[in-house]
Scaffold this motif. Structure first.
Motif, PDB file in Angstrom:
ATOM      1  N   TRP A  19     -13.672   9.335  48.924  1.00  0.00           N
ATOM      2  CA  TRP A  19     -14.635  10.275  48.403  1.00  0.00           C
ATOM      3  C   TRP A  19     -15.490   9.692  47.290  1.00  0.00           C
ATOM      4  N   GLY A  20     -15.261   8.450  46.915  1.00  0.00           N
ATOM      5  CA  GLY A  20     -15.901   7.860  45.752  1.00  0.00           C
ATOM      6  C   GLY A  20     -17.365   7.555  45.932  1.00  0.00           C
ATOM      7  N   PRO A  21     -17.969   6.931  44.920  1.00  0.00           N
ATOM      8  CA  PRO A  21     -19.405   6.695  44.934  1.00  0.00           C
ATOM      9  C   PRO A  21     -19.851   5.687  45.978  1.00  0.00           C
ATOM     10  N   SER A  22     -18.971   4.799  46.403  1.00  0.00           N
ATOM     11  CA  SER A  22     -19.385   3.813  47.388  1.00  0.00           C
ATOM     12  C   SER A  22     -19.482   4.419  48.779  1.00  0.00           C
ATOM     13  N   ARG A  23     -18.996   5.649  48.966  1.00  0.00           N
ATOM     14  CA  ARG A  23     -18.994   6.298  50.270  1.00  0.00           C
ATOM     15  C   ARG A  23     -20.316   7.006  50.579  1.00  0.00           C
ATOM     16  N   ARG A  24     -21.077   7.330  49.565  1.00  0.00           N
ATOM     17  CA  ARG A  24     -22.288   8.110  49.755  1.00  0.00           C
ATOM     18  C   ARG A  24     -23.386   7.299  50.440  1.00  0.00           C
ATOM     19  N   ALA A  75      -9.734   0.118  30.942  1.00  0.00           N
ATOM     20  CA  ALA A  75     -10.290   0.617  32.188  1.00  0.00           C
ATOM     21  C   ALA A  75     -11.436   1.597  31.934  1.00  0.00           C
ATOM     22  N   ARG A  76     -11.277   2.465  30.949  1.00  0.00           N
ATOM     23  CA  ARG A  76     -12.355   3.405  30.616  1.00  0.00           C
ATOM     24  C   ARG A  76     -13.582   2.673  30.111  1.00  0.00           C
ATOM     25  N   GLU A  77     -13.370   1.670  29.283  1.00  0.00           N
ATOM     26  CA  GLU A  77     -14.495   0.901  28.742  1.00  0.00           C
ATOM     27  C   GLU A  77     -15.242   0.161  29.853  1.00  0.00           C
ATOM     28  N   ALA A  78     -14.503  -0.445  30.759  1.00  0.00           N
ATOM     29  CA  ALA A  78     -15.138  -1.162  31.866  1.00  0.00           C
ATOM     30  C   ALA A  78     -15.884  -0.189  32.790  1.00  0.00           C
ATOM     31  N   LEU A  79     -15.295   0.969  33.046  1.00  0.00           N
ATOM     32  CA  LEU A  79     -15.959   1.966  33.881  1.00  0.00           C
ATOM     33  C   LEU A  79     -17.252   2.442  33.225  1.00  0.00           C
ATOM     34  N   ALA A  80     -17.225   2.682  31.930  1.00  0.00           N
ATOM     35  CA  ALA A  80     -18.442   3.100  31.215  1.00  0.00           C
ATOM     36  C   ALA A  80     -19.507   2.005  31.282  1.00  0.00           C
ATOM     37  N   ALA A 136     -22.783  -3.247  41.257  1.00  0.00           N
ATOM     38  CA  ALA A 136     -22.416  -2.264  40.238  1.00  0.00           C
ATOM     39  C   ALA A 136     -21.729  -1.056  40.870  1.00  0.00           C
ATOM     40  N   ARG A 137     -22.203  -0.617  42.043  1.00  0.00           N
ATOM     41  CA  ARG A 137     -21.545   0.502  42.726  1.00  0.00           C
ATOM     42  C   ARG A 137     -20.118   0.134  43.119  1.00  0.00           C
ATOM     43  N   ALA A 138     -19.933  -1.082  43.609  1.00  0.00           N
ATOM     44  CA  ALA A 138     -18.589  -1.528  43.991  1.00  0.00           C
ATOM     45  C   ALA A 138     -17.674  -1.607  42.769  1.00  0.00           C
ATOM     46  N   MET A 139     -18.199  -2.083  41.660  1.00  0.00           N
ATOM     47  CA  MET A 139     -17.386  -2.188  40.451  1.00  0.00           C
ATOM     48  C   MET A 139     -17.070  -0.812  39.869  1.00  0.00           C
ATOM     49  N   VAL A 140     -18.006   0.135  39.975  1.00  0.00           N
ATOM     50  CA  VAL A 140     -17.725   1.499  39.516  1.00  0.00           C
ATOM     51  C   VAL A 140     -16.567   2.080  40.327  1.00  0.00           C
ATOM     52  N   ALA A 141     -16.612   1.893  41.645  1.00  0.00           N
ATOM     53  CA  ALA A 141     -15.538   2.405  42.498  1.00  0.00           C
ATOM     54  C   ALA A 141     -14.205   1.747  42.140  1.00  0.00           C
ATOM     55  N   ARG A 142     -14.217   0.444  41.922  1.00  0.00           N
ATOM     56  CA  ARG A 142     -12.982  -0.285  41.582  1.00  0.00           C
ATOM     57  C   ARG A 142     -12.409   0.186  40.252  1.00  0.00           C
ATOM     58  N   TRP A 143     -13.276   0.349  39.239  1.00  0.00           N
ATOM     59  CA  TRP A 143     -12.772   0.741  37.926  1.00  0.00           C
ATOM     60  C   TRP A 143     -12.396   2.210  37.870  1.00  0.00           C
ATOM     61  N   GLN A 144     -13.019   3.056  38.685  1.00  0.00           N
ATOM     62  CA  GLN A 144     -12.563   4.444  38.773  1.00  0.00           C
ATOM     63  C   GLN A 144     -11.131   4.496  39.278  1.00  0.00           C
ATOM     64  N   ARG A 145     -10.863   3.693  40.285  1.00  0.00           N
ATOM     65  CA  ARG A 145      -9.510   3.644  40.835  1.00  0.00           C
ATOM     66  C   ARG A 145      -8.510   3.138  39.796  1.00  0.00           C
ATOM     67  N   ARG A 146      -8.907   2.123  39.037  1.00  0.00           N
ATOM     68  CA  ARG A 146      -8.003   1.576  38.021  1.00  0.00           C
ATOM     69  C   ARG A 146      -7.753   2.576  36.887  1.00  0.00           C
TER      70      ARG A 146
END
Length: 140
Positions: free
Chosen positions: A89-94, A29-34, A54-64
């Protein structure tokens, strides 16, 4: 001399490489988020669809990552509230600042007047600065 029977710090249920009950290992999960964060930084501004993905995937992998870490430390009860907080509160909300400014300027006449006044003051300040630079160059 006497060893305590209780532990002060909890120990993880499994190591970083082991797959958590949520189906993802912490390391994966950390590797995918990076990867997705780096991809989001590398993408140019005009690749809007790729940046949105990419923003959607960042939000998904942060959650994971959070879910896998919580399961690793045996804190299953915190997984649901923290996941909801990350979604809210994640990045997809901004919203981009430009979109917020446009909606504010469309809605308020006072905001439009202030924006025009700020632009006029900025233009005048730049003109005065240019005149000062030219005057100093003439004196030298």
């Amino acid at each position: 001399m006497f060893a305590p029977t209780w532990r002060v710090l909890p120990r993880p249920a499994f190591d970083v490489e082991t797959e958590a009950p949520c189906g993802t290992s912490v390391a994966e999960a950390r590797e995918a988020l990076a990867f997705w964060r780096a991809r989001l930084r590398r993408l140019p501004w005009y690749r809007r669809a790729a940046r949105a993905e990419a923003r959607a995937m960042v939000a998904r992998w942060q959650r994971r990552v959070v879910q896998a870490e919580l399961e690793r430390w045996r804190l299953h009860a915190l997984a649901r509230p923290l996941a909801a907080m990350i979604d809210w509160w994640g990045p997809s909300r901004r919203l981009p600042a430009r979109r917020v400014a446009k909606s504010l300027l469309r809605a308020s006449a006072l905001a439009r007047m202030l924006a025009v006044a700020a632009a006029a003051v900025t233009a005048a300040a730049l003109a005065v600065l240019a005149l000062v630079v030219v005057a100093i160059a003439q004196l030298l």
